[in-house]
Structure formats: structure tokens, C-alpha cells
Design a protein around this motif. Structure first.
Motif, mmCIF file in Angstrom:
data_model
loop_
_atom_site.group_PDB
_atom_site.id
_atom_site.type_symbol
_atom_site.label_atom_id
_atom_site.label_comp_id
_atom_site.label_asym_id
_atom_site.label_seq_id
_atom_site.Cartn_x
_atom_site.Cartn_y
_atom_site.Cartn_z
ATOM 1 N N VAL A 162 0.862 -1.182 0.000
ATOM 2 C CA VAL A 162 0.000 0.000 0.000
ATOM 3 C C VAL A 162 0.896 1.229 0.000
ATOM 4 C CG1 VAL A 162 -1.962 -1.068 1.169
ATOM 5 C CG2 VAL A 162 -0.124 -0.046 2.525
ATOM 6 N N TYR A 163 0.328 2.351 -0.304
ATOM 7 C CA TYR A 163 1.068 3.605 -0.208
ATOM 8 C C TYR A 163 0.100 4.717 0.145
ATOM 9 C CZ TYR A 163 -0.798 4.346 -4.914
ATOM 10 O OH TYR A 163 -1.638 4.481 -5.988
ATOM 11 N N ASP A 164 0.647 5.812 0.660
ATOM 12 C CA ASP A 164 -0.150 6.987 0.986
ATOM 13 C C ASP A 164 0.142 8.092 -0.023
ATOM 14 O OD1 ASP A 164 -1.403 5.893 3.187
ATOM 15 O OD2 ASP A 164 0.097 6.616 4.607
ATOM 16 N N THR A 165 -0.827 8.969 -0.209
ATOM 17 C CA THR A 165 -0.710 10.059 -1.182
ATOM 18 C C THR A 165 -0.710 11.402 -0.466
ATOM 19 O OG1 THR A 165 -1.857 8.763 -2.876
ATOM 20 C CG2 THR A 165 -1.797 11.152 -3.179
ATOM 21 N N TRP A 166 0.234 12.246 -0.838
ATOM 22 C CA TRP A 166 0.300 13.584 -0.258
ATOM 23 C C TRP A 166 -0.738 14.501 -0.890
ATOM 24 C CZ3 TRP A 166 2.910 14.963 3.954
ATOM 25 C CH2 TRP A 166 4.025 14.193 4.357
ATOM 26 N N GLY A 167 -1.259 15.404 -0.091
ATOM 27 C CA GLY A 167 -2.212 16.379 -0.592
ATOM 28 C C GLY A 167 -2.381 17.503 0.407
ATOM 29 N N VAL A 168 -3.432 18.283 0.215
ATOM 30 C CA VAL A 168 -3.669 19.449 1.067
ATOM 31 C C VAL A 168 -5.075 19.376 1.647
ATOM 32 C CG1 VAL A 168 -3.734 21.962 1.187
ATOM 33 C CG2 VAL A 168 -2.089 20.838 -0.319
ATOM 34 N N GLU A 180 -9.099 20.542 -8.581
ATOM 35 C CA GLU A 180 -9.055 19.077 -8.538
ATOM 36 C C GLU A 180 -7.714 18.575 -8.040
ATOM 37 O OE1 GLU A 180 -10.172 17.392 -12.258
ATOM 38 O OE2 GLU A 180 -12.191 18.247 -12.226
ATOM 39 N N VAL A 181 -6.671 19.354 -8.291
ATOM 40 C CA VAL A 181 -5.330 19.020 -7.805
ATOM 41 C C VAL A 181 -4.661 20.326 -7.355
ATOM 42 C CG1 VAL A 181 -5.006 16.969 -9.245
ATOM 43 C CG2 VAL A 181 -4.341 19.217 -10.129
ATOM 44 N N ILE A 182 -3.611 20.171 -6.537
ATOM 45 C CA ILE A 182 -2.872 21.317 -6.020
ATOM 46 C C ILE A 182 -1.451 21.289 -6.578
ATOM 47 C CG2 ILE A 182 -1.977 22.454 -3.962
ATOM 48 C CD1 ILE A 182 -4.995 22.637 -4.207
ATOM 49 N N THR A 183 -1.011 22.416 -7.150
ATOM 50 C CA THR A 183 0.338 22.526 -7.692
ATOM 51 C C THR A 183 1.221 23.347 -6.756
ATOM 52 O OG1 THR A 183 -0.086 24.560 -8.913
ATOM 53 C CG2 THR A 183 -0.645 22.482 -10.027
ATOM 54 N N VAL A 184 2.510 23.337 -7.038
ATOM 55 C CA VAL A 184 3.450 24.139 -6.246
ATOM 56 C C VAL A 184 3.073 25.615 -6.299
ATOM 57 C CG1 VAL A 184 5.844 24.902 -6.045
ATOM 58 C CG2 VAL A 184 5.353 22.517 -6.537
ATOM 59 N N ASP A 185 2.734 26.104 -7.475
ATOM 60 C CA ASP A 185 2.390 27.519 -7.612
ATOM 61 C C ASP A 185 1.151 27.885 -6.804
ATOM 62 O OD1 ASP A 185 4.545 27.984 -9.251
ATOM 63 O OD2 ASP A 185 3.426 27.682 -11.113
ATOM 64 N N ASP A 186 0.215 26.933 -6.657
ATOM 65 C CA ASP A 186 -0.987 27.207 -5.854
ATOM 66 C C ASP A 186 -0.633 27.553 -4.415
ATOM 67 O OD1 ASP A 186 -2.792 26.730 -7.946
ATOM 68 O OD2 ASP A 186 -2.859 24.582 -7.511
ATOM 69 N N PRO A 259 2.319 17.261 -9.653
ATOM 70 C CA PRO A 259 2.254 15.841 -10.000
ATOM 71 C C PRO A 259 2.026 14.960 -8.765
ATOM 72 C CG PRO A 259 4.174 16.897 -10.992
ATOM 73 C CD PRO A 259 3.614 17.864 -10.006
ATOM 74 N N ASP A 260 1.426 13.783 -9.009
ATOM 75 C CA ASP A 260 1.139 12.850 -7.921
ATOM 76 C C ASP A 260 2.386 12.600 -7.079
ATOM 77 O OD1 ASP A 260 -1.378 12.663 -8.902
ATOM 78 O OD2 ASP A 260 -1.123 10.706 -9.835
ATOM 79 N N THR A 261 2.206 12.627 -5.774
ATOM 80 C CA THR A 261 3.323 12.399 -4.858
ATOM 81 C C THR A 261 2.894 11.369 -3.824
ATOM 82 O OG1 THR A 261 4.048 14.684 -5.163
ATOM 83 C CG2 THR A 261 4.955 13.508 -3.293
ATOM 84 N N THR A 262 3.476 10.200 -3.913
ATOM 85 C CA THR A 262 3.105 9.118 -3.007
ATOM 86 C C THR A 262 4.300 8.737 -2.137
ATOM 87 O OG1 THR A 262 3.698 7.427 -4.645
ATOM 88 C CG2 THR A 262 1.408 8.203 -4.628
#
Length: 290
Positions: A162-168, A180-186, A259-262
């Protein structure tokens, strides 16, 4: 330094009174006072601040209190392991775990074990990766769930499937909530709430790239639930992992990074460590997970 005297010391620290501690230990007060005075002389440090109102600890006393609690925990753990009947699998399994949905795997495996071995007991010590590895290194837990990379020269490990996904994590009425997704610039100019270990993870450093040193970090945390309360109070945006906070029927939402970061998850234990039968059996049960 005797184990018995450490128990006396902790009783006095807990009761904040030599007389109350002596009563709880079924000792006379002069006997207890003499033992603790001898301990101070042995260490060459004053451990107690003595006053007419209550007993309190010096800075050295607080250090000894922490270490004494760890020592006595290890003593009890060792006694339990030695006293177990070799003909059955029983005893205690101590696991350190960072915040991750992968704890479900531990729960399922333990449920399978106690069906046939009801004398097993699972104890989970929660914390971030820094706390968990400290407890593993000190022998306060037998095994640990660790997110991301580890020192393979020190630890044996199993990669979990399994893995976990980073987000905000943010309020539903936040400026970024419709994305829908968060970027560095956001996140460039946003107030951020980040775990104390997040920026030590290569996945996050790689995602932020050269902007990692320019972030507006207004708060840090080591438990996601506490961070979610700060998000609810509109203090900032929480950088966290998915599935830690149930956002259903709340005013919060989780949006993944792009981009997706797991991050992968490992079950870890010290190399050359002699595990109890209970711990070995638990590890074997987890190894069955595909």
C-alpha cells in the motif's frame, strides 16, 4: 542505580510528597527519604526541590523521570516475555506507528492471530516518524510502521503493498477548494501547516523543488487531527496524507498534489534484534499480505 530505587523515585515524583509516596509504597517516610537522598548522592545531582507545600523536580530530576519510566517499561516488557509459556503464543506486541491508513493492515493481521491465540495483546504507540524511530531504537516498541525511506544498515523491513498520497487539507470555502489538484504555484503565497517531518521527506522536497526554502509555514504539527482543527479555524492549508481525516459531513476537503506524490510504507524492526515468539508470529502474519 537499582530498579527498586527508580520505582521509589517515580512514586515521589508522581505524588509530589515523600509521605504520600511512602504510604503508596508501604514504606516509612525516613526510609524513602534516605533512599532518594542516596540516589542524589550517587548521581551527584539534586533531583528534588523540597518545600513545605509540595515536592517538585529539578531539571535533572525531570530527565531522570523520563529515563526511569523508559527503563521500567523495558523491565516489565522483558519479564512478560520471559514468563510466557513456550508451548503457546501469548504476550504483548508493541508497535510504533506513524499516522497512516496502513494501520488497517496491522489490525486485520492481529485479528487473524487472536482468533487462535487469544492470549496475545497488541499495543500501538502513535506519533510521527521521529517519535516512532526513537522508540524503536530505545527498545520501547518491537516493530514500527515507517513512511518513506529508512536506514537499511540498521533495520530489517517488509514493504507493505500500500502507499499513501500527499495532498492538502483545507476548508470548503478556501480559495483553492474548487481545484481538482494542487500545484506548487498554488501554495506559493499561502499560509501552510506542515508536519515537522514532511520537509525531511525526499518526496516532498522533490515536489517543492527550489521553492521549499520560500514556503510560508505558519504552524507545524505531529498529529493530523490537531492540524485539521487548525484548518477548520482557517489558520492555513495543511500538507498531509490522504485518508487520515474523514472529511465526509465536515467543512473540510482533501485535494491531492500534482504531480502525484506518493510515499511507500514499511514494517521495520532492528537488525540483530531477538524478537519474542509473539512478535515473530505477528511479522510472519504481515508477510502474508500481498
Amino acid at each position: 542505580m537499582e530498579i527498586r530505587v527508580l520505582e521509589y523515585f517515580l512514586a515521589a515524583a508522581r505524588e509530589q510528597s515523600f509521605s504520600k509516596a511512602a504510604d503508596s509504597l508501604h514504606l516509612t517516610q525516613p526510609t524513602l527519604s534516605r533512599q532518594l537522598k542516596d540516589l542524589e548522592e550517587e548521581l551527584g545531582k539534586q533531583l528534588f526541590i523540597r518545600s513545605s507545600k509540595k515536592l517538585s523536580l529539578t531539571d535533572d530530576g525531570m530527565i531522570l523521570r523520563k529515563r526511569a519510566e523508559e527503563i521500567l517499561d523495558l523491565v516489565r516488557k522483558t519479564e512478560n516475555e520471559i514468563n510466557n509459556n513456550n508451548e503457546q503464543i501469548s504476550g504483548d506486541i508493541y508497535v510504533g506507528a506513524g499516522e497512516t491508513d496502513a494501520v488497517r493492515i496491522l489490525a486485520k493481521c492481529f485479528k487473524n492471530l487472536i482468533t487462535n491465540h487469544p492470549e496475545l495483546h497488541l499495543h500501538i504507540e502513535s506519533g510521527d516518524g521521529i517519535d516512532v524511530l526513537y522508540k524503536l531504537d530505545k527498545g520501547l516498541v518491537d516493530i514500527a510502521l515507517i513512511l518513506g525511506s529508512i536506514d537499511t544498515s540498521k533495520y530489517n523491513y517488509i514493504n507493505l503493498p500500500v502507499y499513501d498520497t500527499w495532498g492538502v487539507l483545507m476548508r470548503n470555502d478556501s480559495e483553492l477548494a474548487q481545484k481538482e489538484v494542487i500545484t506548487v504555484d498554488d501554495l506559493a503565497d499561502k499560509p501552510l501547516i506542515i508536519s515537522r517531518q514532511a520537509l525531511n521527506k525526499k518526496e516532498i522536497n522533490k515536489w517543492f523543488n527550489e521553492k521549499a526554502d520560500k514556503l510560508n509555514i505558519v504552524a507545524t504539527y505531529n498529529l493530523a487531527y490537531n492540524a485539521s482543527l487548525m484548518a477548520e479555524e482557517n489558520i492555513g492549508y495543511v500538507l498531509t496524507l490522504d485518508k487520515l481525516i474523514n472529511t465526509a459531513d465536515s467543512n473540510l476537503k482533501f485535494i491531492p498534489l500534482y504531480p502525484d506524490t506518493t510515499i511507500d510504507i514499511k514494517l521495520v524492526w532492528k537488525k540483530y534484534q531477538i524478537n519474542s515468539k509473539a512478535v515473530d508470529r505477528f511479522i510472519k502474519e504481515i508477510e502474508k499480505i500481498k
